[in-house]
Design an enzyme around this catalytic site. Structure first.
Site, PDB file in Angstrom:
ATOM      1  N   SER A  44      33.609  -7.747  41.893  1.00  0.00           N
ATOM      2  CA  SER A  44      34.927  -7.512  42.157  1.00  0.00           C
ATOM      3  C   SER A  44      35.330  -6.703  43.064  1.00  0.00           C
ATOM      4  CB  SER A  44      35.483  -6.665  40.778  1.00  0.00           C
ATOM      5  OG  SER A  44      34.621  -5.527  40.491  1.00  0.00           O
ATOM      6  N   HIS A 250      39.445   0.230  41.651  1.00  0.00           N
ATOM      7  CA  HIS A 250      39.110  -0.897  42.614  1.00  0.00           C
ATOM      8  C   HIS A 250      40.094  -0.523  43.825  1.00  0.00           C
ATOM      9  CE1 HIS A 250      37.065  -2.838  38.967  1.00  0.00           C
ATOM     10  NE2 HIS A 250      36.560  -3.500  40.068  1.00  0.00           N
TER      11      HIS A 250
END
Length: 275
Positions: A44, A250
């Site tokens: 990711s 993230h």
């Protein structure tokens, strides 16, 4: 009408310089350069999760035009093959993302290992309300980094090199996430847990760097560039606890711009060293 015999040698002598000039000119025309190709592998962090905008056809892989692979492909003038996928492990990269690699591949980036150690689950545990703690989960992740991850990385890196023997390869690392502050009332991660999570991130970075070096690959260390841009810093390159939850912890769009700069530098340096 045939030429008089005495003119034939004169005509041949006059033609020789013209033929010679034409031969030189043709030799000076460069062969058409091979197309520059770039394959971005990984999880990711490579696909662009956290940027909140994804290619419609990427589904749960969450590939984004704001990701560092997309940004660097444009900077390098390269055609991008983009199999990176949210949730990928070293095993799934090995089994499902290497199809575009070949002897003509110019550049490869690979960012994998975080999911092998269950990093997301560890952070979720750490974010649970008091009195829940995550010390044992951090210890387990560190044990996996030391004892299991190196062999998995070796297998993946060896396969990348065998499939793309001429590629410039950069292995991309993960940043430290925290600065020791508690700024999010939704997620309680204590300063002590943050420090231990950062220590685990250091162990992950040095382990990945060592395996990359063993295979002759460049290592892109994100820890320095992301310092001052952690969760709770004034200018965050990383999402804190977010909605939807999958965006949490993230890199955001600014983080991917930061990544793009250091990855591009590594790829260009690798190209110079192999030229």
């Amino acid at each position: 009408m045939p030429l008089p015999r005495r003119l034939v040698p004169l005509l041949a002598a006059a033609t020789l310089p013209l033929v010679s000039t034409l031969t030189v000119a043709l030799a000076a025309v460069p062969a058409q350069a091979a197309a520059t190709t770039y394959t971005a592998l990984g999880d990711s962090y490579a696909s662009g999760t956290g940027t909140r905008e994804y290619y419609p056809d990427s589904g749960s892989c969450q590939r984004s035009r704001h990701s560092y692979p997309a940004l660097d492909a444009a900077r390098l003038g390269a055609t991008l093959s983009f199999p990176a996928c949210a949730g990928a492990t070293t095993s799934s990269v090995l089994s499902g993302q290497l199809g575009s690699l070949n002897s003509a591949t110019s550049y490869v980036t690979v960012q994998a290992g975080g999911n092998d150690i269950g990093w997301s689950s560890v952070i979720v545990q750490c974010a649970l309300p008091w009195p829940t703690t995550c010390w044992s989960q951090i210890d387990s992740a560190e044990s996996t980094i030391r004892n299991t991850l190196p062999g998995r990385l070796d297998q993946l890196y060896s396969r990348i090199r065998s499939l793309a023997p001429n590629a410039r390869v950069a292995v991309v690392g993960y940043p430290r996430l925290f600065n020791g502050e508690e700024c999010n009332i939704i997620a309680r991660i204590s300063p002590g847990e943050q420090a231990e999570l950062n220590a685990a991130a250091d162990l992950l970075a040095t382990t990945i760097a060592a395996r990359a070096a063993a295979h002759g690959f460049a290592f892109v260390d994100a820890r320095g560039p992301f310092t001052g841009h952690a969760v709770c810093d004034d200018v965050e390159w990383l999402n804190g606890t977010s909605n939807p939850i999958g965006e949490s912890y993230h890199p955001n769009r600014a983080g991917h711009v930061g990544y793009a700069g250091i990855v591009e530098t590594a790829l260009r340096a690798a190209a110079a060293s192999r030229s």
